[in-house]
Design a protein around this motif. Structure first.
Motif, mmCIF file in Angstrom:
data_model
loop_
_atom_site.group_PDB
_atom_site.id
_atom_site.type_symbol
_atom_site.label_atom_id
_atom_site.label_comp_id
_atom_site.label_asym_id
_atom_site.label_seq_id
_atom_site.Cartn_x
_atom_site.Cartn_y
_atom_site.Cartn_z
ATOM 1 N N PRO A 110 -88.405 -45.733 -36.544
ATOM 2 C CA PRO A 110 -86.996 -45.557 -36.181
ATOM 3 C C PRO A 110 -86.063 -46.523 -36.906
ATOM 4 C CG PRO A 110 -88.359 -45.422 -34.219
ATOM 5 C CD PRO A 110 -89.262 -45.855 -35.351
ATOM 6 N N MET A 111 -86.504 -47.783 -37.106
ATOM 7 C CA MET A 111 -85.605 -48.750 -37.742
ATOM 8 C C MET A 111 -85.380 -48.448 -39.217
ATOM 9 S SD MET A 111 -83.922 -50.776 -35.925
ATOM 10 C CE MET A 111 -83.203 -51.513 -37.384
ATOM 11 N N TRP A 112 -86.359 -47.917 -39.917
ATOM 12 C CA TRP A 112 -86.101 -47.513 -41.298
ATOM 13 C C TRP A 112 -85.040 -46.415 -41.325
ATOM 14 C CZ3 TRP A 112 -86.485 -49.484 -45.871
ATOM 15 C CH2 TRP A 112 -87.496 -50.404 -46.186
ATOM 16 N N PHE A 151 -85.962 -58.452 -42.004
ATOM 17 C CA PHE A 151 -86.206 -58.553 -40.564
ATOM 18 C C PHE A 151 -85.740 -57.307 -39.810
ATOM 19 C CE2 PHE A 151 -81.898 -60.386 -40.751
ATOM 20 C CZ PHE A 151 -81.285 -59.800 -39.646
ATOM 21 N N LEU A 152 -84.922 -56.457 -40.456
ATOM 22 C CA LEU A 152 -84.456 -55.228 -39.808
ATOM 23 C C LEU A 152 -85.517 -54.134 -39.795
ATOM 24 C CD1 LEU A 152 -80.792 -54.915 -41.158
ATOM 25 C CD2 LEU A 152 -81.518 -55.562 -38.839
ATOM 26 N N THR A 153 -86.555 -54.285 -40.603
ATOM 27 C CA THR A 153 -87.612 -53.266 -40.653
ATOM 28 C C THR A 153 -88.971 -53.915 -40.423
ATOM 29 O OG1 THR A 153 -87.571 -53.507 -43.073
ATOM 30 C CG2 THR A 153 -86.376 -51.627 -42.126
ATOM 31 N N PRO A 154 -89.235 -54.360 -39.195
ATOM 32 C CA PRO A 154 -90.517 -55.009 -38.906
ATOM 33 C C PRO A 154 -91.687 -54.034 -39.087
ATOM 34 C CG PRO A 154 -89.360 -54.483 -36.870
ATOM 35 C CD PRO A 154 -88.401 -54.206 -37.990
ATOM 36 N N THR A 155 -92.857 -54.575 -39.330
ATOM 37 C CA THR A 155 -94.043 -53.735 -39.527
ATOM 38 C C THR A 155 -94.389 -52.999 -38.235
ATOM 39 O OG1 THR A 155 -94.908 -55.270 -41.171
ATOM 40 C CG2 THR A 155 -96.470 -53.730 -40.181
ATOM 41 N N PRO A 156 -94.407 -51.661 -38.252
ATOM 42 C CA PRO A 156 -94.759 -50.908 -37.040
ATOM 43 C C PRO A 156 -96.196 -51.201 -36.609
ATOM 44 C CG PRO A 156 -93.730 -49.479 -38.689
ATOM 45 C CD PRO A 156 -94.047 -50.773 -39.370
ATOM 46 N N ALA A 157 -96.390 -51.358 -35.306
ATOM 47 C CA ALA A 157 -97.729 -51.647 -34.787
ATOM 48 C C ALA A 157 -98.626 -50.422 -34.830
ATOM 49 C CB ALA A 157 -97.634 -52.176 -33.356
ATOM 50 N N GLY A 158 -98.029 -49.227 -34.764
ATOM 51 C CA GLY A 158 -98.800 -47.993 -34.768
ATOM 52 C C GLY A 158 -98.113 -46.946 -35.610
ATOM 53 N N PRO A 159 -98.654 -45.729 -35.633
ATOM 54 C CA PRO A 159 -98.080 -44.693 -36.490
ATOM 55 C C PRO A 159 -96.736 -44.147 -36.024
ATOM 56 C CG PRO A 159 -99.946 -43.829 -35.260
ATOM 57 C CD PRO A 159 -99.911 -45.295 -35.012
ATOM 58 N N PHE A 160 -96.481 -44.177 -34.711
ATOM 59 C CA PHE A 160 -95.239 -43.598 -34.193
ATOM 60 C C PHE A 160 -94.606 -44.544 -33.164
ATOM 61 C CE2 PHE A 160 -98.130 -39.999 -35.150
ATOM 62 C CZ PHE A 160 -97.434 -39.485 -36.242
ATOM 63 N N PRO A 161 -94.095 -45.701 -33.603
ATOM 64 C CA PRO A 161 -93.520 -46.664 -32.663
ATOM 65 C C PRO A 161 -92.204 -46.162 -32.074
ATOM 66 C CG PRO A 161 -93.062 -47.344 -34.895
ATOM 67 C CD PRO A 161 -93.968 -46.148 -35.009
ATOM 68 N N ALA A 165 -87.550 -49.147 -29.045
ATOM 69 C CA ALA A 165 -87.559 -50.351 -28.198
ATOM 70 C C ALA A 165 -88.559 -51.382 -28.713
ATOM 71 C CB ALA A 165 -87.888 -49.974 -26.757
ATOM 72 N N ALA A 166 -89.719 -50.919 -29.186
ATOM 73 C CA ALA A 166 -90.733 -51.849 -29.696
ATOM 74 C C ALA A 166 -90.257 -52.524 -30.977
ATOM 75 C CB ALA A 166 -92.042 -51.100 -29.936
ATOM 76 N N GLU A 167 -89.577 -51.763 -31.831
ATOM 77 C CA GLU A 167 -89.091 -52.353 -33.076
ATOM 78 C C GLU A 167 -87.934 -53.319 -32.824
ATOM 79 O OE1 GLU A 167 -90.475 -49.621 -36.619
ATOM 80 O OE2 GLU A 167 -88.591 -48.881 -35.781
ATOM 81 N N LEU A 168 -87.091 -53.008 -31.834
ATOM 82 C CA LEU A 168 -86.009 -53.938 -31.486
ATOM 83 C C LEU A 168 -86.570 -55.233 -30.918
ATOM 84 C CD1 LEU A 168 -83.320 -51.563 -29.926
ATOM 85 C CD2 LEU A 168 -83.413 -52.511 -32.234
ATOM 86 N N GLU A 174 -76.111 -53.677 -30.820
ATOM 87 C CA GLU A 174 -75.326 -52.763 -31.647
ATOM 88 C C GLU A 174 -76.211 -51.674 -32.263
ATOM 89 O OE1 GLU A 174 -73.060 -53.109 -35.792
ATOM 90 O OE2 GLU A 174 -72.035 -54.202 -34.172
ATOM 91 N N ILE A 175 -77.440 -52.037 -32.611
ATOM 92 C CA ILE A 175 -78.368 -51.032 -33.138
ATOM 93 C C ILE A 175 -78.619 -49.954 -32.089
ATOM 94 C CG2 ILE A 175 -80.754 -50.610 -33.861
ATOM 95 C CD1 ILE A 175 -80.681 -53.399 -35.187
ATOM 96 N N GLU A 176 -78.771 -50.338 -30.836
ATOM 97 C CA GLU A 176 -78.962 -49.358 -29.759
ATOM 98 C C GLU A 176 -77.758 -48.425 -29.647
ATOM 99 O OE1 GLU A 176 -79.942 -52.229 -26.597
ATOM 100 O OE2 GLU A 176 -81.793 -51.096 -26.318
ATOM 101 N N THR A 177 -76.564 -48.994 -29.783
ATOM 102 C CA THR A 177 -75.350 -48.168 -29.742
ATOM 103 C C THR A 177 -75.337 -47.185 -30.911
ATOM 104 O OG1 THR A 177 -74.092 -49.946 -28.680
ATOM 105 C CG2 THR A 177 -72.824 -48.215 -29.763
#
Length: 323
Positions: A17-19, A71-81, A84-87, A132-135
């Motif tokens: 989602p963050m990408w 830091f805006l694109t952290p490494t996803p822990a799984g294939p479909f994060p 909320a987890a990325e934030l 703000e990202i959530e908004t």
């Protein structure tokens, strides 16, 4: 960048989602009328201007071109994060990493005053950034996420099949015209800087994106695996109207008014808009939408004082003719 057989074996895919937040926000900043995303941009841009997001934290952090803060694109822990987890991962960013990203941005352009505040106190200010990202997500991506995610997941499943049939090297060569794999080396044409193994961890993370086209974007933060965000397959058809036929059989189950509202929700709309287009009263539309949401056929996303309703994948399947 040199790869070992072990690195190739650790290549994996993820939908992030963050990408999509980063690439879509940059797209809106760079292109007034993006050809592949024209319908989406026309709906979203007025909401962002109304909310003031054109002059907020994201506007300061995501320049129109050049470096994107890692830091805006952290490494996803799984294939479909989930977002909320990325934030949470962004909020947990190490202050020295955030400051290093901000220093890189400042070296290429005059930093916005907001970025100086973030540099001084990353831990406190990251709370404002993620808020703000959530908004932005609710205004620009959440109502469309089922459609975007379906495209990205289809890309992942297609390439996973290709890996099984032809191997990872074949998939890397098919990924994008600027990416090639040969003799243990991954090459990217027209990249402004080279990646070396000491800048990254082992493996490779491939992230399909609906908004990265026509570029391939990279992230390299040791000791994490390098990330490569590439344009997903089928972007050109992403915003095309979906052919739906509200059949008598569906109407017999849901009722004609609810079936008509589902057909209208090819693009997200508010209760007022749906009432105007359908000829039903706002009260009747609201009642029907509540029933459809309870049944998992629509989702609601608050945008300021109104709520945008969007069709779910279940509703899409229901309205798609069989055969």
């Amino acid at each position: 960048m040199s790869f070992s057989a072990a690195d190739l074996g650790q290549t994996r895919f993820a939908v992030s989602p963050m990408w999509e937040v980063v690439t879509s926000f940059r797209l809106l900043n760079v292109e007034e009328d993006p050809p592949l995303h024209r319908r989406w941009a026309a709906q979203v841009r007025p909401r962002l201007l109304s909310a003031g997001l054109d002059r907020g934290w994201l506007a300061a952090l995501i320049p129109g071109a050049g470096y994107l803060a890692d830091f805006l694109t952290p490494t996803p822990a799984g294939p479909f994060p989930e977002l909320a987890a990325e934030l949470a991962a962004i909020r947990a960013s190490r202050p020295e990493n955030v400051r290093a990203d901000l220093d890189t941005i400042a070296a290429k352009s005059r930093p916005a005053p907001r970025l100086r505040l973030l540099h001084e106190d990353p831990e406190a200010v990251l709370e404002k950034v993620t808020a703000e990202i959530e908004t932005y997500w609710e205004l620009a991506l959440a109502p469309y996420w089922p459609r975007v995610r379906q495209l990205l997941e289809a890309d992942v499943f297609h390439r996973a099949r290709q890996v099984a049939e032809h191997g990872s090297a074949h998939v890397l060569n098919e990924l994008h015209e600027s990416v090639s794999w040969e003799a243990g080396t991954l090459r990217m044409v027209r990249r402004h800087c080279s990646l070396t193994r000491d800048q990254t961890g082992s493996g490779l993370l491939l992230v399909p994106s609906a908004f990265a086209w026509p570029r391939v974007l990279t992230r390299s933060v040791a000791p994490e695996p390098p990330q490569l965000a590439y344009p997903a397959r089928g972007i050109g058809t992403l915003w095309e109207p979906r052919a739906t036929k509200a059949s008598d059989a569906v109407a017999a189950v849901l009722g004609r008014s609810r079936t008509m509202l589902l057909a209208e929700l090819d693009t997200p709309a508010s209760t007022t808009q749906l009432a105007r287009h359908s000829g039903l009263s706002a009260a009747a539309v609201s009642q029907h939408l509540t029933a459809l949401r309870d049944a998992g056929l629509v989702t609601g996303h608050r945008t300021g004082r109104s709520v945008l309703y969007a069709r779910t994948a279940i509703a899409d399947a229901l309205l798609t003719p069989v055969g």
